[in-house]
Design a protein around this motif. Structure first.
Motif, PDB file in Angstrom:
ATOM      1  N   GLN A   1       0.830  -1.195   0.000  1.00  0.00           N
ATOM      2  CA  GLN A   1       0.000   0.000   0.000  1.00  0.00           C
ATOM      3  C   GLN A   1       0.868   1.249   0.000  1.00  0.00           C
ATOM      4  O   GLN A   1       1.813   1.361   0.781  1.00  0.00           O
ATOM      5  N   HIS A   2       0.526   2.197  -0.869  1.00  0.00           N
ATOM      6  CA  HIS A   2       1.278   3.445  -0.997  1.00  0.00           C
ATOM      7  C   HIS A   2       0.348   4.627  -0.747  1.00  0.00           C
ATOM      8  O   HIS A   2      -0.848   4.565  -1.056  1.00  0.00           O
ATOM      9  N   ARG A   3       0.929   5.705  -0.271  1.00  0.00           N
ATOM     10  CA  ARG A   3       0.179   6.958  -0.098  1.00  0.00           C
ATOM     11  C   ARG A   3       0.656   7.961  -1.142  1.00  0.00           C
ATOM     12  O   ARG A   3       1.859   8.115  -1.357  1.00  0.00           O
TER      13      ARG A   3
ATOM     14  N   GLN B   1      -4.880   6.509  -1.074  1.00  0.00           N
ATOM     15  CA  GLN B   1      -4.120   5.272  -0.901  1.00  0.00           C
ATOM     16  C   GLN B   1      -4.290   4.409  -2.153  1.00  0.00           C
ATOM     17  O   GLN B   1      -5.405   4.199  -2.624  1.00  0.00           O
TER      18      GLN B   1
ATOM     19  N   GLU C   1      -2.590   0.713  -4.182  1.00  0.00           N
ATOM     20  CA  GLU C   1      -1.905  -0.525  -3.816  1.00  0.00           C
ATOM     21  C   GLU C   1      -1.382  -1.240  -5.052  1.00  0.00           C
ATOM     22  O   GLU C   1      -2.001  -1.204  -6.123  1.00  0.00           O
TER      23      GLU C   1
END
Length: 251
Positions: free
Chosen positions: A5-7, A48, A50
């Motif tokens: 998961q990335h922001r 967010q 992913e």
């Protein structure tokens, strides 16, 4: 994009490409790692996204009640900006940044406003069972390995093709040089040059080096056909062929 998961920290302008890019952050232990991706249309800072490059995470399987139903999985994974292998993408979905090899980088649909459409999985065909049919923006349909990754959505900056450069100087900054017609040159400078008026001497259109330019000079051998092309992209027609088709339609 690394699995997980990335922001989205922010959306940035990239002078080297037409689409915008997104700065991502991912927390790994006590360290925060940053990376860039081509942003999808509608992606905003604070969201967010992913990457499922390494498969479906265990937390998602537990969330779905230990089932691997394709429809339920798609509702959880197919969101704009997410990175998925092609076999996890349901048919009819718009994707961009499509890869050509399993662990390779994106090769198709990377410029602003472009996208491809997943149109089939070939599950009933033993020969092409490991491939997914993808239709590119040009109309060409390709067999691409099902483990190749893509990004859901459309590449950002969709209005890029409506931009106005405003002046000739800006064209020069982009590396676009002035174009001069061959018939306006001297005979020593171009095969179409010389003579009286705007005539090129009843000659087929050629480049300054004498190579046929309008479909007359083929570069690909018939024996070297790309077997991964299901349907070739529509080619441009000559004025004569277009006129004949128009007359036939009017009749």
């Amino acid at each position: 994009m690394a699995p997980g998961q990335h922001r989205v920290e922010r959306i940035e302008y990239d002078p080297g490409r037409s689409a915008h890019i997104a700065l991502l952050s991912i927390k790994e232990g006590n360290k925060i790692n940053y990376s860039y991706i081509v942003a999808s249309d509608g992606l905003r800072a604070g969201q967010q996204i992913e990457s499922f490059r390494s498969g479906i995470p265990e937390r998602l399987i537990k969330e779905l009640g230990d089932t691997s139903d394709a429809g339920l999985l798609a509702t959880k994974t197919c969101h704009p900006g997410n990175c998925l292998p092609l076999h996890m993408v349901p048919p009819g979905t718009a994707v961009f940044n499509v890869g050509k090899a399993k662990h390779g980088p994106a090769k198709f649909c990377r410029s602003a406003g472009t996208y491809a459409t997943v149109i089939g999985k070939n599950e009933g065909d033993a020969k092409w069972a490991d491939f997914v049919d993808v239709k590119l923006k040009s109309g060409e349909v390709l067999h691409i390995q099902k483990d190749c990754c893509c990004t859901i959505g459309i590449a950002s900056n969709v209005d890029y093709n409506h931009r106005q450069l405003g002046k000739a100087g800006r064209s020069r900054w982009l590396g676009i040089r002035p174009t001069v017609r061959g018939v306006a040159m001297n005979a020593s400078d171009h095969p179409h040059g010389g003579g009286r008026g705007k005539s090129k001497g009843n000659r087929n259109p050629v480049s300054p080096w004498g190579i046929l330019t309008k479909g007359g000079y083929k570069t690909r051998k018939k024996s070297k056909v790309n077997r991964y092309v299901v349907k070739a992209r529509p080619r441009s027609e000559s004025k004569k062929a277009k006129k004949a088709k128009k007359l036939k339609k009017n009749k």
